[in-house]
Design an enzyme around this catalytic site. Structure first.
Site, mmCIF file in Angstrom:
data_model
loop_
_atom_site.group_PDB
_atom_site.id
_atom_site.type_symbol
_atom_site.label_atom_id
_atom_site.label_comp_id
_atom_site.label_asym_id
_atom_site.label_seq_id
_atom_site.Cartn_x
_atom_site.Cartn_y
_atom_site.Cartn_z
ATOM 1 N N LYS A 116 11.269 17.375 9.341
ATOM 2 C CA LYS A 116 12.050 17.650 8.129
ATOM 3 C C LYS A 116 12.375 19.131 7.999
ATOM 4 O O LYS A 116 11.639 19.974 8.497
ATOM 5 C CB LYS A 116 11.291 17.167 6.895
ATOM 6 C CG LYS A 116 10.154 18.070 6.434
ATOM 7 C CD LYS A 116 9.661 17.637 5.056
ATOM 8 C CE LYS A 116 8.731 18.689 4.448
ATOM 9 N NZ LYS A 116 9.433 19.795 3.798
ATOM 10 N N LYS A 152 -0.846 20.931 8.381
ATOM 11 C CA LYS A 152 -0.867 22.377 8.126
ATOM 12 C C LYS A 152 -2.159 23.002 8.637
ATOM 13 O O LYS A 152 -2.140 24.116 9.168
ATOM 14 C CB LYS A 152 -0.621 22.673 6.635
ATOM 15 C CG LYS A 152 0.822 22.309 6.212
ATOM 16 C CD LYS A 152 1.274 22.892 4.875
ATOM 17 C CE LYS A 152 2.772 22.571 4.659
ATOM 18 N NZ LYS A 152 3.338 23.039 3.411
ATOM 19 N N LYS A 181 10.672 24.859 4.109
ATOM 20 C CA LYS A 181 10.741 26.298 3.817
ATOM 21 C C LYS A 181 9.792 27.082 4.699
ATOM 22 O O LYS A 181 10.052 28.216 5.041
ATOM 23 C CB LYS A 181 10.388 26.548 2.343
ATOM 24 C CG LYS A 181 11.528 26.218 1.395
ATOM 25 C CD LYS A 181 11.205 26.672 -0.026
ATOM 26 C CE LYS A 181 10.907 25.493 -0.919
ATOM 27 N NZ LYS A 181 9.486 25.265 -1.131
HETATM 28 P P1 ATP Z 1 7.002 24.120 2.262
HETATM 29 O O1 ATP Z 1 7.376 24.104 3.722
HETATM 30 O O2 ATP Z 1 6.587 25.474 1.765
HETATM 31 O O3 ATP Z 1 6.038 23.030 1.885
HETATM 32 P P2 ATP Z 1 9.204 22.489 1.446
HETATM 33 O O4 ATP Z 1 10.502 22.736 2.097
HETATM 34 O O5 ATP Z 1 8.391 21.337 1.935
HETATM 35 O O6 ATP Z 1 8.376 23.841 1.496
HETATM 36 P P3 ATP Z 1 8.420 22.012 -1.283
HETATM 37 O O7 ATP Z 1 8.501 23.095 -2.303
HETATM 38 O O8 ATP Z 1 7.083 21.702 -0.689
HETATM 39 O O9 ATP Z 1 9.462 22.344 -0.121
HETATM 40 O O10 ATP Z 1 9.028 20.662 -1.896
HETATM 41 C C1 ATP Z 1 9.953 20.672 -2.986
HETATM 42 C C2 ATP Z 1 10.632 19.312 -3.072
HETATM 43 O O11 ATP Z 1 11.569 19.148 -2.004
HETATM 44 C C3 ATP Z 1 9.679 18.116 -2.966
HETATM 45 O O12 ATP Z 1 10.150 17.118 -3.871
HETATM 46 C C4 ATP Z 1 9.845 17.643 -1.542
HETATM 47 O O13 ATP Z 1 9.539 16.271 -1.390
HETATM 48 C C5 ATP Z 1 11.318 17.922 -1.330
HETATM 49 N N1 ATP Z 1 11.643 18.132 0.081
HETATM 50 C C6 ATP Z 1 11.082 19.074 0.888
HETATM 51 N N2 ATP Z 1 11.636 19.032 2.111
HETATM 52 C C7 ATP Z 1 12.558 18.023 2.083
HETATM 53 C C8 ATP Z 1 13.469 17.499 3.044
HETATM 54 N N3 ATP Z 1 13.535 17.999 4.269
HETATM 55 N N4 ATP Z 1 14.279 16.476 2.684
HETATM 56 C C9 ATP Z 1 14.233 15.971 1.426
HETATM 57 N N5 ATP Z 1 13.401 16.426 0.463
HETATM 58 C C10 ATP Z 1 12.567 17.454 0.784
HETATM 59 MG MG MG Z 2 6.407 21.053 1.179
#
Ligand code: ATP
Ligand code: MG
Length: 333
Positions: free
Chosen positions: A195, A112, A198
């Site tokens: 992956k 990041k 968000k």
């Molecule tokens: P950001 O990009 O803002 O970090 P994010 O999509 O990574 O958002 P988080 O809120 O950081 O989401 O993570 C919430 C949960 O979802 C965590 O347990 C994380 O490990 C899981 N997670 C995030 N992305 C994935 C993915 N692509 N596949 C499976 N689990 C995921």
């Molecule tokens: Mg995340």
């Protein structure tokens, strides 16, 4: 019973299918067997400097998605991180036992901060893993159901807990990661080696739980695959197809091997995509409808969050007192 804790960042209005399959499905599965705490980690989301009105709205809609996905507030504790000040209080103590180099090695921080540059990177992003460790350790959580991307942060949490216990005496429970197998990392449909996220720049790769079904269908149909025509499970050579097969398997309950047989032969990518789109919409459309309904009564949602915070503080305040005493802070009264 043993405790679990997990959370998601309100960094977007909607969760994506990775959040749902990688984390939430396990939360729902585990809530009956554990004393479960699910938190909307708004303080973590502040590291991306959201607009205040957005953060407020996203925090509520994220909580609504916990409930829509099957978290029962009568069974589990659902709360907002900033409602429980012990999280940032413990994070400070943990900051003081974390090595600078140790924190600088976290790959999420490296990725990041590389994207944003030194001046665009705030210190909150750097200390994020210690706040996450505080989230977990405050509740004496034995298991933490998260996706694969959080494995390194959990390893750090365990190291910090062990280090603290060794230095100050037995204080923390050492948590175990609870990371599912095939759904621990759902990949972007546009860039199947990264992956779903968000905060990804290309949102076309994310299947969003609150999108209109049509939008998700379109995203599945335009998913990046490969030029070879055969449906095989080969995550290295065919990451796009492998991702679609895993999503299908998670939603349909059919094994990947069964699916490979079903879509064997020429030109079955279209059929696979059509079926994946249908399965995604089958979960996502009713999920969205439940969220819309929950949001019609925001006062009730806020009541659930207030009750959750009260319950969370009961546990967190006891742990924090233990910690403050162990490090040598003079009791306040
Ligand atoms: P950001 O990009 O803002 O970090 P994010 O999509 O990574 O958002 P988080 O809120 O950081 O989401 O993570 C919430 C949960 O979802 C965590 O347990 C994380 O490990 C899981 N997670 C995030 N992305 C994935 C993915 N692509 N596949 C499976 N689990 C995921
Ligand atoms: Mg995340």
């Amino acid at each position: 019973s043993a405790r679990i804790l997990s959370g998601m960042q309100p960094t977007h209005d909607s969760l994506h299918l990775g959040n749902y399959l990688g984390a939430q499905v396990n939360w729902v599965r585990m809530q009956q067997d554990f004393d479960a705490f699910f938190c909307v980690v708004d303080q973590h989301a502040l590291t991306v400097q959201p607009d205040p009105a957005d953060l407020r709205a996203r925090t509520r809609v994220t909580a609504a998605q916990y409930l829509a996905g099957g978290i029962d507030p009568q069974v589990s504790t659902v709360f907002v991180q900033s409602h429980v000040p012990e999280h940032s209080q413990l994070a400070w103590v943990l900051n003081c036992i974390t090595g600078y180099g140790e924190a600088a090695r976290m790959t999420q921080f490296k990725d990041k901060s590389a994207k944003r540059g030194t001046d665009g990177t705030n210190v909150g992003l750097f200390t994020y893993p210690m706040l996450m460790a505080a989230d977990i350790l405050l509740y004496d959580a034995t298991a933490v159901p998260v996706g694969e991307d959080q494995r390194q942060h959990l390893e750090l949490t365990r190291d910090l807990a062990q280090r603290f216990n060794a230095r100050y005496g037995d204080t923390f429970v050492i948590p175990q990661p609870h990371i599912p197998g095939e759904t621990a990392k759902i990949m972007s449909l546009q860039e199947p080696t990264a992956k779903m996220s968000k905060s990804a720049d290309n949102q076309n790769g994310n299947l969003m739980m609150l999108d209109e079904p049509k939008a998700n269908t379109k995203k599945v149909k335009s998913a990046v695959t490969d030029t070879d025509n055969a449906v095989r499970y080969d995550p290295e050579a065919k990451p796009g197809i492998a991702n679609l097969l895993r999503i299908h398997s998670a939603l349909s309950g059919d094994s990947v091997e069964t699916l490979v047989d079903r879509y064997a032969g020429e030109n079955k990518y279209g059929a696979l995509k059509t079926d994946v789109a249908e399965l995604v919409v089958g979960v996502q459309a009713p999920f969205k409808a439940r969220v819309d309904e929950l949001l019609t009564d925001p006062a009730e949602l806020d009541r659930i969050l207030a009750a959750g915070a009260a319950r969370a503080r009961e546990v967190a305040s006891v742990t924090l007192r233990r910690v403050y005493d162990a490090v040598g802070f003079v009791p306040a009264a």
